[in-house]
Design an enzyme around this catalytic site. Structure first.
Site, short mmCIF file in Angstrom:
data_model
loop_
_atom_site.label_atom_id
_atom_site.label_comp_id
_atom_site.label_asym_id
_atom_site.label_seq_id
_atom_site.Cartn_x
_atom_site.Cartn_y
_atom_site.Cartn_z
N SER A 172 37.21 33.66 23.00
CA SER A 172 37.50 34.61 22.00
C SER A 172 39.21 34.48 21.37
CB SER A 172 36.66 35.38 21.52
OG SER A 172 37.24 36.26 21.54
N GLN A 184 40.28 36.71 20.48
CA GLN A 184 40.37 38.27 21.07
C GLN A 184 39.99 38.48 22.61
OE1 GLN A 184 42.49 40.79 19.27
NE2 GLN A 184 42.35 39.02 17.63
N SER A 185 40.41 37.77 23.57
CA SER A 185 39.13 37.53 24.70
C SER A 185 40.72 38.59 25.52
CB SER A 185 39.72 36.52 25.06
OG SER A 185 39.33 36.58 26.40
N ASN A 186 40.53 38.65 26.32
CA ASN A 186 41.07 40.02 27.45
C ASN A 186 41.69 39.10 28.65
OD1 ASN A 186 41.04 42.25 25.96
ND2 ASN A 186 38.46 42.48 26.61
N VAL A 212 41.76 36.28 28.28
CA VAL A 212 42.59 35.12 28.08
C VAL A 212 44.76 35.75 27.73
CG1 VAL A 212 43.71 33.58 26.59
CG2 VAL A 212 41.31 33.06 27.22
#
Length: 349
Positions: A88, A90-92, A94
């Site tokens: 997503s 808001q992915s940590n 990524v």
């Protein structure tokens, strides 16, 4: 009490397995192990500790860095020059991958499900600042990321790049190894502090972290019980994912171990309206931890796991007395959106 022979055997295992795992260290370890003194005073005899992987000193921290250290070593060994992963906006994971790519002088493509959001904030803002290339699937199905990661990888290869594909959320065997090493680290910290925990509490998303902790605990024959709270998939689905990842990782370590769903219990009921959507229960848990310990949890992972843990503790479903909560990071997500979810009222947990 741990016997001297048992301690010696565990250290031999740590030394042997550590030499089998190639790792490009990015941060300073160990991360702090801290007692939650004021919060523990409200927990009816339960002693709570935090393993502060949110304080990992690279890329805004979070336990995803541990897995990426192993993936980076593998990528460099394969002469890759581009990292491709997704989840997503808001992915940590990524955001952490983009930081790793920047550090290593590699390109990075972030594959996100859905369409570009109207607001650039939280992890998405950090990832953009790190100059990752963005690829949106324009499909709200999270699984669309998996197909598009492969499509982007093929296209980059056709363009003359040497891409290294990392599965959605970093859920792969290389990532599992990074979390096995976290278990070794925590064991040594507990030994040094004279702490013998009964249980470890963990938020579970794509399953790689849980698989690593499961395998690490078994390798050291530790009596720690895992209490894991899903923040994404249904419990049965994530249990199977964890079992498969742990089995694959064990095989690469030349261990004839097969894990099943009975080995990987997962607690459900605290996802709320869905993955990445803050819940009232998580908001209350975040405020309670922040106002007693000054520790910030996030609304996607640790806030929901803490809500589950506190609820089960209050409901007398938790029999452990010395508990370590693994703070997996994710604070940038706290600063996405307007934060209206913090103002919702809910029964205390």
């Amino acid at each position: 009490m741990i016997s001297e022979s048992e301690n010696r055997h565990r250290h031999e295992v740590i030394e042997r397995i550590t030499t089998q795992i190639s790792r490009h260290v990015l941060a300073h370890y160990p991360t702090p192990l801290m007692r939650a003194k004021r919060l523990s005073e409200t927990l009816d005899g339960t002693e709570l500790w935090f393993k502060r992987d949110d304080l990992i000193s690279f890329g805004l921290g979070g336990n995803k860095i541990r897995g990426l250290e192993v993936m980076l070593a593998d990528a460099l060994a394969k002469n890759a020059n581009w990292l491709v992963t997704g989840a997503s906006v808001q992915s940590n994971h990524v955001r952490a991958t983009a930081a790793v790519a920047a550090y290593a002088g590699m390109g990075c493509t972030a594959v996100y499900w859905g369409k570009p959001p109207a607001t650039v904030d939280g992890n998405y803002r950090v990832t953009k600042m790190l100059e990752a290339a963005f690829h949106f699937t324009h499909d709200d199905d999270r699984a669309s990321v998996d197909t598009h990661i492969q499509q982007v990888t093929v296209k980059l290869r056709e363009q003359g790049q040497r891409p290294y594909a990392i599965p959605r959320g970093g859920a792969c065997v290389m990532g599992v190894f990074g979390h096995v090493l976290a278990v070794f680290e925590l064991y040594q910290q507990c030994l040094a502090q004279g702490l013998e925990p009964d249980a470890v509490v963990l938020a579970v998303g794509s399953g790689g972290t849980y698989a690593g902790w499961l395998l690490g605990i078994k390798l050291l024959n530790l009596p720690w019980k895992m209490h894991c709270y899903t923040v994404s998939r249904e419990p049965e689905q994530v249990s199977q994912q964890v079992a498969d990842l742990a089995t694959e990782a064990a095989a690469l370590l030349k261990l004839d171990w097969i894990f099943g769903v009975s080995d990987t219990p997962v607690h459900g009921g605290f996802i709320g309206q869905g993955y990445g959507i803050p819940s009232p229960e998580a908001a209350e848990a975040i405020k309670r931890v922040g106002r007693t310990e000054g520790i910030l949890l996030d609304p996607v992972y640790t806030g929901k796991a803490m809500a589950g843990f506190l609820h089960e503790l209050q409901s007398k479903q938790f029999d452990a007395k010395k508990i370590i909560f693994v703070h997996t990071g994710g604070e940038p997500a706290f600063f996405s959106g307007k934060g209206d979810w913090l103002n919702t009222s809910h029964r205390a947990v």
